[in-house]
Design an enzyme around this catalytic site. Structure first.
Site, PDB file in Angstrom:
ATOM      1  N   ASP A  66       0.859  -1.185   0.000  1.00 45.48           N
ATOM      2  CA  ASP A  66       0.000   0.000   0.000  1.00 45.48           C
ATOM      3  C   ASP A  66       0.897   1.237   0.000  1.00 45.48           C
ATOM      4  OD1 ASP A  66      -1.984   1.851   0.361  1.00 45.48           O
ATOM      5  OD2 ASP A  66      -2.313   1.383   2.493  1.00 45.48           O
ATOM      6  N   ASN A 124      -0.512   4.553  -0.151  1.00 45.86           N
ATOM      7  CA  ASN A 124      -1.190   5.780   0.297  1.00 45.86           C
ATOM      8  C   ASN A 124      -1.991   5.587   1.580  1.00 45.86           C
ATOM      9  OD1 ASN A 124      -3.135   4.154  -0.777  1.00 45.86           O
ATOM     10  ND2 ASN A 124      -4.183   5.775  -1.915  1.00 45.86           N
ATOM     11  N   ASP A 134      -4.324   3.587   2.667  1.00 43.40           N
ATOM     12  CA  ASP A 134      -5.754   3.279   2.782  1.00 43.40           C
ATOM     13  C   ASP A 134      -5.960   1.788   3.109  1.00 43.40           C
ATOM     14  OD1 ASP A 134      -5.091   2.095   0.397  1.00 43.40           O
ATOM     15  OD2 ASP A 134      -6.642   3.085  -0.798  1.00 43.40           O
ATOM     16  N   ASP A 139      -1.512  -1.244  -3.978  1.00 42.04           N
ATOM     17  CA  ASP A 139      -1.797  -0.484  -5.195  1.00 42.04           C
ATOM     18  C   ASP A 139      -0.599  -0.481  -6.148  1.00 42.04           C
ATOM     19  OD1 ASP A 139      -0.047   1.534  -4.044  1.00 42.04           O
ATOM     20  OD2 ASP A 139      -1.735   2.009  -2.720  1.00 42.04           O
ATOM     21  N   ASP A 158      -3.961 -10.097 -16.008  1.00 42.28           N
ATOM     22  CA  ASP A 158      -4.956 -11.129 -15.778  1.00 42.28           C
ATOM     23  C   ASP A 158      -6.238 -10.754 -16.512  1.00 42.28           C
ATOM     24  OD1 ASP A 158      -6.306 -13.275 -14.533  1.00 42.28           O
ATOM     25  OD2 ASP A 158      -5.249 -12.922 -12.644  1.00 42.28           O
ATOM     26  N   ASP A 164      -8.369 -16.240 -17.184  1.00 45.84           N
ATOM     27  CA  ASP A 164      -9.093 -16.866 -16.081  1.00 45.84           C
ATOM     28  C   ASP A 164     -10.058 -17.934 -16.618  1.00 45.84           C
ATOM     29  OD1 ASP A 164      -9.674 -16.443 -13.126  1.00 45.84           O
ATOM     30  OD2 ASP A 164     -11.703 -16.198 -13.905  1.00 45.84           O
ATOM     31  N   GLU A 200      -5.972 -20.586 -17.397  1.00 46.16           N
ATOM     32  CA  GLU A 200      -6.295 -21.279 -16.154  1.00 46.16           C
ATOM     33  C   GLU A 200      -7.384 -22.313 -16.432  1.00 46.16           C
ATOM     34  OE1 GLU A 200      -7.952 -20.495 -11.655  1.00 46.16           O
ATOM     35  OE2 GLU A 200      -8.938 -19.714 -13.438  1.00 46.16           O
ATOM     36  N   HIS A 207      -3.089 -17.312  -5.574  1.00 44.18           N
ATOM     37  CA  HIS A 207      -4.056 -16.553  -4.768  1.00 44.18           C
ATOM     38  C   HIS A 207      -5.334 -17.333  -4.485  1.00 44.18           C
ATOM     39  CE1 HIS A 207      -5.600 -16.054  -8.802  1.00 44.18           C
ATOM     40  NE2 HIS A 207      -6.749 -15.703  -8.268  1.00 44.18           N
ATOM     41  N   ASP A 208      -5.523 -18.496  -5.124  1.00 41.03           N
ATOM     42  CA  ASP A 208      -6.697 -19.330  -4.858  1.00 41.03           C
ATOM     43  C   ASP A 208      -6.352 -20.545  -4.008  1.00 41.03           C
ATOM     44  OD1 ASP A 208      -8.412 -17.805  -6.423  1.00 41.03           O
ATOM     45  OD2 ASP A 208      -8.029 -18.995  -8.228  1.00 41.03           O
TER      46      ASP A 208
HETATM   47  O1  TEU Z   1     -10.437 -19.231 -10.329  1.00 41.03           O
HETATM   48  C1  TEU Z   1     -11.166 -20.297 -10.850  1.00 41.03           C
HETATM   49  C2  TEU Z   1     -11.041 -21.421  -9.956  1.00 41.03           C
HETATM   50  O2  TEU Z   1     -10.477 -22.401 -10.309  1.00 41.03           O
HETATM   51  C3  TEU Z   1     -11.538 -21.234  -8.597  1.00 41.03           C
HETATM   52  O3  TEU Z   1     -12.908 -21.117  -8.632  1.00 41.03           O
HETATM   53  C4  TEU Z   1     -11.172 -22.369  -7.761  1.00 41.03           C
HETATM   54  O4  TEU Z   1     -11.968 -23.469  -8.054  1.00 41.03           O
HETATM   55  C5  TEU Z   1     -11.359 -21.947  -6.363  1.00 41.03           C
HETATM   56  O5  TEU Z   1     -10.729 -20.712  -6.188  1.00 41.03           O
HETATM   57  C6  TEU Z   1     -10.743 -22.943  -5.456  1.00 41.03           C
HETATM   58  O6  TEU Z   1     -10.872 -22.454  -4.186  1.00 41.03           O
HETATM   59  C7  TEU Z   1     -10.437 -18.041 -10.982  1.00 41.03           C
HETATM   60  C8  TEU Z   1      -9.720 -17.003 -10.157  1.00 41.03           C
HETATM   61  O7  TEU Z   1      -8.375 -17.357 -10.023  1.00 41.03           O
HETATM   62  C9  TEU Z   1     -10.418 -16.851  -8.854  1.00 41.03           C
HETATM   63  O8  TEU Z   1      -9.744 -15.974  -7.999  1.00 41.03           O
HETATM   64  C10 TEU Z   1     -11.804 -16.345  -9.144  1.00 41.03           C
HETATM   65  O9  TEU Z   1     -12.549 -16.270  -7.961  1.00 41.03           O
HETATM   66  C11 TEU Z   1     -12.534 -17.256 -10.142  1.00 41.03           C
HETATM   67  O10 TEU Z   1     -11.729 -17.587 -11.266  1.00 41.03           O
HETATM   68  C12 TEU Z   1     -13.735 -16.549 -10.688  1.00 41.03           C
HETATM   69  O11 TEU Z   1     -13.315 -15.521 -11.536  1.00 41.03           O
HETATM   70 CA    CA Z   2      -3.545   1.977  -1.371  1.00 41.12          CA
END
Ligand code: TEU
Ligand code: CA
Length: 568
Positions: A23, A25, A27, A31, A100, A193, A251, A326-327
């Site tokens: 971050d 700024n 908040d 960013d 992305d 995605d 993906e 991130h998932d």
């Molecule tokens: O993720 C698709 C996906 O594979 C996820 O739904 C996965 O099954 C789940 O996160 C498992 O916990 C993509 C993105 O990476 C994710 O962040 C999004 O939420 C999703 O698409 C919908 O756009």
């Molecule tokens: Ca920020």
């Protein structure tokens, strides 16, 4: 062996979860200026390409994977000028930028959807799918079909993420135009995605009923690797991607086999550069349900790796290699050990294993620090829509069964602590100050910090030669100095070993041997006699190795990892 030397096969890609990176700024939300401020750190780690999670205009109900304008930057993250400056600063340092692209669905706030829902006559009507609802046996109103959502509702994702109708050529044209827009601005790579879900079975028919107690039914076969998916991706490639010297990664959740995957990336097909498959990520799930935790054994994991490594090798394909994003929960808490005694060595072992395989490397922010999950969070601490919907659904189900009693949710919380996406989304841990340098000391970050930041952070690890961070730096450098690690064949050793995952990378007369102990116990590692190890040279290890020479039988310590080059 046949391979094409291409830049995107030789890079280390670093995923930045923008709202949690830096971050600038105060908040409480990461960013683009924050990213600019940390570029030297990333360059120093050896990152060659930065993948940014979505930064477009969005109501952020699914953290930016619900886009309301593909050509505008979310003001929370910055402006288009900040983006341009960031892109320039990335290129200036000899790095590349991956954006992305979420084109399976938009946000329900996107102006296309707002138009589309106005009336049947609206020109944007067929940009989405509209179907009349059904009437149930008791006159109740039902959704138009029985497809179960991946997020536990009747949309593929959340109800604020309506699916775009790719069968409409206008939609595809607009998508290509959006890609050209970002390509012309300097984007070097695109992540698409859930791109294997874009083509649905025409007419969106009901899925077969396998669970008679419910209306919603599993419907993956209605939208995964659908009838026109290859044609549509090929069109995106010819009309947009091929105009740039860029790479692409699709993906592909919900099951993509190695055979299907090699069709998406086959070098003559002109579709995608790489895919993200999930087979190794699904090993600890039961029948595709990530919340139902299952114990897995190393040979199963090794088998998945082997299949993908060898299939791609034999089919002009290419892998993308990741164990965290991130998932996904943090790899340390899932494949390594959070026990303080083994945290650091097991994090290093996982890095060694990942960076020694054949494919393009993807690291996720914080992986290079060996961060474990936060502990003892309450349900209110989790912000993720998927986690919240799972908790709510379980709560309501139990309440319905026993209305007078407050349900016991401890098993649900246990699953969440292991599998919630928020486990890996906590803000980046930069230093020892309150909020760890992610945001100002008095600010409340958008998502709680992982309480481990006081001892696990960039500042501390930079000063410790034995840290996970410094080990990752060595690994990245090592890979770049040994092109064999990019292109060499993958040859399994002792593939059914219960503790040690081991393989050779081989190219022409050159061979490198990799062995990783995936367990809390010592393990006996026997090297087959046909491998000549006489002049083996240790190039990296996560423990101090005192033996003067590699022997055919070695005892590996818990989570020990070693890489040797062979010279016979
Ligand atoms: O993720 C698709 C996906 O594979 C996820 O739904 C996965 O099954 C789940 O996160 C498992 O916990 C993509 C993105 O990476 C994710 O962040 C999004 O939420 C999703 O698409 C919908 O756009
Ligand atoms: Ca920020």
């Amino acid at each position: 062996m046949d391979f094409d030397r291409v830049w995107w096969r030789e890079v280390v890609i670093y995923e930045i979860y923008v709202q949690s990176f830096q971050d600038s700024n105060n908040d409480g939300i990461g960013d683009l200026q924050g990213i600019i401020n940390r570029l030297d750190y990333l360059k120093n780690l050896g990152a060659d390409m930065l993948w940014l999670t979505p930064i477009y205009e969005s109501p952020l109900e699914d953290q930016g994977y619900d886009i309301s304008n593909y050509r505008a930057i979310n003001p929370l993250f910055g402006t288009m000028e900040t983006w341009e400056k960031m892109c320039h600063e990335i290129h200036k340092r000899g790095m590349k930028l991956m954006m992305d692209m979420v084109f399976n669905h938009t946000s329900s706030q996107h102006k296309w959807f707002l138009e589309s829902k106005k009336s049947r006559e609206n020109p944007k009507r067929n940009w989405y799918f509209w179907k009349r609802g059904k009437t149930g046996p008791n006159g109740e109103r039902l959704p138009p079909n029985n497809w179960e959502s991946l997020f536990g509702d009747l949309h593929l994702f959340s109800s604020s993420q309506p699916d775009l109708n790719w069968d409409n050529p206008e939609v595809r044209e607009e998508i290509c135009d959006t890609i050209r827009f970002w390509g012309e601005k300097g984007t070097d790579g695109f992540r698409f995605d859930v791109v294997n879900l874009i083509s649905k079975v025409p007419g969106l028919p009901d899925a077969p009923i396998v669970n008679p107690d419910k209306y919603e039914q599993p419907a993956l076969m209605m939208f995964t690797n659908g009838p026109n998916v290859h044609e549509y991706i090929h069109e995106v490639n010819t009309k947009a991607l091929s105009k740039f010297n860029c790479c692409s990664v699709g993906e592909m959740p919900c099951g993509v086999s190695e055979f299907e995957a090699s069709e998406y990336v086959g070098k003559d097909r002109r579709e995608l550069s790489m895919v993200f498959q999930f087979h190794h990520m699904d090993l600890d799930a039961t029948d595709g349900d990530k919340w139902k935790i299952r114990k897995w054994e190393l040979p199963e994991f090794a088998r998945v790796m082997r299949i993908w490594q060898q299939h791609m090798l034999g089919n002009h394909g290419w892998n993308s290699l990741y164990i965290e994003n991130h998932d996904q929960p943090r790899c340390l808490s899932r494949f390594g050990s959070r026990d303080p005694k083994y945290r650091s060595v097991s994090a290093k072992m996982l890095g060694t294993f990942l960076l020694s395989m054949r494919g393009t490397i993807y690291l996720y922010q914080g992986q290079e620090l060996g961060v474990p999950h936060p502990e003892n969070w309450k349900i209110e601490d989790y912000k993720d829509v998927e986690t919240q919907q799972y908790y709510q659904a379980m709560y309501e189900e139990r309440k319905k069964q026993n209305p007078d009693k407050e349900p016991d949710m401890s098993d649900v919380m246990y699953s969440i602590q292991l599998k919630s996406r928020d486990n890996a989304r906590t803000p980046m841990q930069w230093d020892t100050s309150p909020n760890s340098g992610f945001t100002g000391p008095g600010v409340t970050p958008w998502l709680k910090m992982n309480e481990r930041y006081t001892d696990l952070n960039v500042y501390t690890q930079e000063r410790d030669p034995d840290s996970v961070l410094n080990y990752y730096r060595k690994l990245v450098l090592l890979r770049k100095q040994h092109p064999l690690l990019f292109y060499g064949a993958f040859v399994p050793i002792n593939p059914t070993h219960k503790q040690i995952f081991s393989f050779l990378r081989a190219q022409g007369p050159f061979r490198t041997l990799i062995a990783c102990n995936f367990s809390n116990e010592e393990a006996t590692y026997d090297i087959p006699n046909e491998i000549d190890i006489d002049l083996a040279v240790l190039v990296i290890a996560n423990y101090h190795v005192t033996e003067p020479k590699l022997e055919y039988r070695t005892i590996f310590r818990p989570w020990e990892a070693r890489v040797y080059t062979l010279r016979n």
